[in-house]
Design a protein around this motif. Structure first.
Motif, PDB file in Angstrom:
ATOM      1  N   PHE A 121      20.373   6.075  91.877  1.00 27.37           N
ATOM      2  CA  PHE A 121      21.170   6.962  93.129  1.00 27.37           C
ATOM      3  C   PHE A 121      22.895   6.276  92.205  1.00 27.37           C
ATOM      4  O   PHE A 121      23.005   4.997  91.341  1.00 27.37           O
ATOM      5  CB  PHE A 121      21.851   6.548  94.047  1.00 27.37           C
ATOM      6  N   TYR A 122      23.224   7.317  92.028  1.00 28.98           N
ATOM      7  CA  TYR A 122      24.631   6.431  90.747  1.00 28.98           C
ATOM      8  C   TYR A 122      25.381   5.894  91.398  1.00 28.98           C
ATOM      9  O   TYR A 122      26.411   5.634  90.312  1.00 28.98           O
ATOM     10  CB  TYR A 122      25.561   8.089  90.560  1.00 28.98           C
ATOM     11  N   THR A 123      25.295   5.610  92.495  1.00 31.89           N
ATOM     12  CA  THR A 123      26.455   3.897  92.950  1.00 31.89           C
ATOM     13  C   THR A 123      25.547   3.887  93.903  1.00 31.89           C
ATOM     14  O   THR A 123      24.916   4.694  95.046  1.00 31.89           O
ATOM     15  CB  THR A 123      27.973   4.550  93.685  1.00 31.89           C
ATOM     16  N   GLN A 124      25.421   3.222  95.161  1.00 34.88           N
ATOM     17  CA  GLN A 124      24.584   2.450  95.840  1.00 34.88           C
ATOM     18  C   GLN A 124      26.470   1.007  96.334  1.00 34.88           C
ATOM     19  O   GLN A 124      27.311   0.322  95.377  1.00 34.88           O
ATOM     20  CB  GLN A 124      23.901   1.898  95.787  1.00 34.88           C
ATOM     21  N   SER A 141      21.571   0.015  83.141  1.00 34.04           N
ATOM     22  CA  SER A 141      22.728   1.220  84.469  1.00 34.04           C
ATOM     23  C   SER A 141      21.059   2.015  85.459  1.00 34.04           C
ATOM     24  O   SER A 141      19.717   1.561  84.926  1.00 34.04           O
ATOM     25  CB  SER A 141      22.998   1.807  83.550  1.00 34.04           C
ATOM     26  N   PRO A 142      21.705   2.027  86.513  1.00 28.60           N
ATOM     27  CA  PRO A 142      20.146   3.061  87.302  1.00 28.60           C
ATOM     28  C   PRO A 142      19.238   4.192  86.195  1.00 28.60           C
ATOM     29  O   PRO A 142      18.110   4.528  87.526  1.00 28.60           O
ATOM     30  CB  PRO A 142      21.502   3.673  87.734  1.00 28.60           C
ATOM     31  N   ASP A 143      19.591   4.500  85.198  1.00 29.05           N
ATOM     32  CA  ASP A 143      19.414   5.754  84.606  1.00 29.05           C
ATOM     33  C   ASP A 143      18.066   4.958  83.784  1.00 29.05           C
ATOM     34  O   ASP A 143      17.754   5.979  82.321  1.00 29.05           O
ATOM     35  CB  ASP A 143      20.050   6.525  83.857  1.00 29.05           C
ATOM     36  N   THR A 160      26.326   7.262  98.977  1.00 27.49           N
ATOM     37  CA  THR A 160      26.182   8.205  98.734  1.00 27.49           C
ATOM     38  C   THR A 160      25.765   9.675  99.792  1.00 27.49           C
ATOM     39  O   THR A 160      24.599  10.509  99.715  1.00 27.49           O
ATOM     40  CB  THR A 160      24.828   8.452  97.421  1.00 27.49           C
ATOM     41  N   ASP A 162      21.527   9.870  99.685  1.00 28.37           N
ATOM     42  CA  ASP A 162      20.395   9.303  98.873  1.00 28.37           C
ATOM     43  C   ASP A 162      19.515   9.097 100.201  1.00 28.37           C
ATOM     44  O   ASP A 162      20.018   7.543 100.555  1.00 28.37           O
ATOM     45  CB  ASP A 162      20.207   9.327  97.479  1.00 28.37           C
ATOM     46  N   ASP A 317      32.569  15.191  98.199  1.00 27.34           N
ATOM     47  CA  ASP A 317      33.383  15.411  97.340  1.00 27.34           C
ATOM     48  C   ASP A 317      34.265  16.050  96.973  1.00 27.34           C
ATOM     49  O   ASP A 317      34.183  17.357  97.393  1.00 27.34           O
ATOM     50  CB  ASP A 317      32.910  15.558  95.821  1.00 27.34           C
ATOM     51  N   TYR A 345      33.818   1.503  93.975  1.00 23.68           N
ATOM     52  CA  TYR A 345      33.165   2.528  93.531  1.00 23.68           C
ATOM     53  C   TYR A 345      33.832   3.530  91.638  1.00 23.68           C
ATOM     54  O   TYR A 345      32.899   4.152  91.380  1.00 23.68           O
ATOM     55  CB  TYR A 345      32.472   3.374  94.709  1.00 23.68           C
ATOM     56  N   LEU A 347      35.403   6.154  91.811  1.00 25.35           N
ATOM     57  CA  LEU A 347      34.500   7.605  91.722  1.00 25.35           C
ATOM     58  C   LEU A 347      35.740   8.063  92.658  1.00 25.35           C
ATOM     59  O   LEU A 347      35.778   8.504  94.030  1.00 25.35           O
ATOM     60  CB  LEU A 347      33.545   8.141  92.804  1.00 25.35           C
TER      61      LEU A 347
END
Length: 371
Positions: A121-124, A141-143, A160, A162, A317, A345, A347
């Motif tokens: 996920f994009y953050t945690q 990185s997560p990706d 997030t 998720d 968001d 985060y 964000l």
């Protein structure tokens, strides 16, 4: 050697030293003369269970003695809660800690050196990253498609929302952890799932965990912070289910003695028997969450609301950093602080709102109408 403080690079007000510590919510309430409710943390909206609170208060009378070094009987009581039928054969894999944060740090300290990666996920929750940086891991990185020596996934993911079901979770571990590596799965919010949460949790997968360790040397740790479910963050209470009893003993060897105090142990020993509290949690949290989302969506149709229906928070968001900042300011001014996505985060268009009693939600919604 100076500590790498990249994860805390965003400055923050209040008690956090932004150069040394990872920002976390839950501090503003002490600064508000008109405090009503804390919407910035993901604790249970029903507050501390009364019987366990009373047991904790009574335990003060024994606080002139050391707490039990074996964490009993609280440890066995938690084991019985996690594995109602098999607790006697499972409890040797379980160890308690001074909040999950202590155990996160201990497990990562004894993990194989090398690379570290977060979940997909994009953050945690950032405590895993903070500990990995402090222990000189190379951060992925997560990706990335690269497997890591240590992979940490928060499931359900805070903030997030998720969530991976067991087949997806197992596939992620296989795809992202090197042979001989560690997988640390944080299931702190998993017990909110339903009365059947155990069947959806890795704690039910002993054969899978044993096979993974036997065939690939991958060690799976299941982490819990119990201070959210039972709304006792001030007591600092966590646990980790280890892949084997030998892993548990390795943690105990480096854990400072008596890290879980008498009051926290008494609270835990009592709270696991409070079935009515959990019944209310499973029944009302989804209903209150939906009602809050519906009210906010009606006011702000452009906002996006994230997270599974059973979770104790809503990740939002707002699509506009200035709107998110205004929401945080208005909530604070009304005595109902929410969590900004900016500090920690990074964000800035996001806010996190806890699930709370409808009467308290009315105060928050009333404040946000001024946006």
């Amino acid at each position: 050697m100076p500590t790498d403080t990249t994860t805390a690079s965003v400055s923050s007000s209040g008690p956090w030293d932004a150069k040394l510590q990872q920002f976390h919510g839950g501090q503003e309430w002490t600064q508000l003369s008109n405090f009503v409710e804390d919407f910035s943390v993901t604790t249970n909206p029903f507050g501390m269970p009364s019987a366990a609170k009373l047991a904790a208060a009574h335990s003060i009378e024994h606080s002139h003695h050391y707490p039990p070094a074996d964490q009993e009987p609280a440890k066995s009581s938690l084991a019985r809660f996690l594995w109602p039928s098999e607790f006697e054969t499972e409890r040797d894999r379980l160890i308690l800690g001074n909040g999950a944060s202590e155990l996160i740090d201990l497990v990562i300290r004894m993990a194989p050196a090398g690379t570290w990666r977060p979940g997909p996920f994009y953050t945690q929750y950032k405590e895993y990253e903070r500990s990995a940086r402090n222990n000189n891991f190379t951060m992925l990185s997560p990706d990335t498609s690269d497997k890591a020596n240590v992979a940490c996934l928060v499931n359900p993911c805070n903030p997030t929302g998720d969530y991976l079901e067991l087949p997806e979770l197992k596939a992620w571990i296989s795809a992202n952890v090197l042979p001989g590596g560690y997988a640390i799965i944080d299931e702190s919010m998993q017990p909110w799932h339903s009365e059947q949460f155990r069947k959806h949790s890795l704690i039910s997968q002993r054969e899978y965990v044993e096979e993974l360790y036997r065939e690939q040397g991958i060690s799976v740790f299941v982490m819990h912070s119990w201070t959210k479910l039972w709304c006792c963050t001030g007591l600092r209470l966590g646990s980790v289910v280890c892949p084997t009893a030998e892993h548990m003993r390795a943690i105990k060897k480096i854990q400072v003695p008596w890290s879980v105090n008498t009051v926290a142990l008494a609270f835990l020993n009592a709270v696991v028997d409070d079935a009515e509290y959990l019944k209310d949690t499973w029944e009302l949290t989804p209903a209150w969450r939906k009602a809050t989302v519906d009210q906010l969506r009606e006011l702000f149709p452009e906002w996006e609301f994230h997270g599974r229906e059973f979770l104790s928070w809503i990740w939002i968001d707002t699509k506009d950093a200035s709107v998110a900042e205004r929401a945080v300011e208005l909530a604070r001014a009304a005595g109902v602080p929410v969590r900004s996505g900016r500090p920690g985060y990074n964000l800035p268009t996001f806010i996190r709102v806890a699930v709370r009693h409808p009467a308290k939600v009315d105060v928050l919604v009333g404040a946000l109408k001024a946006i």
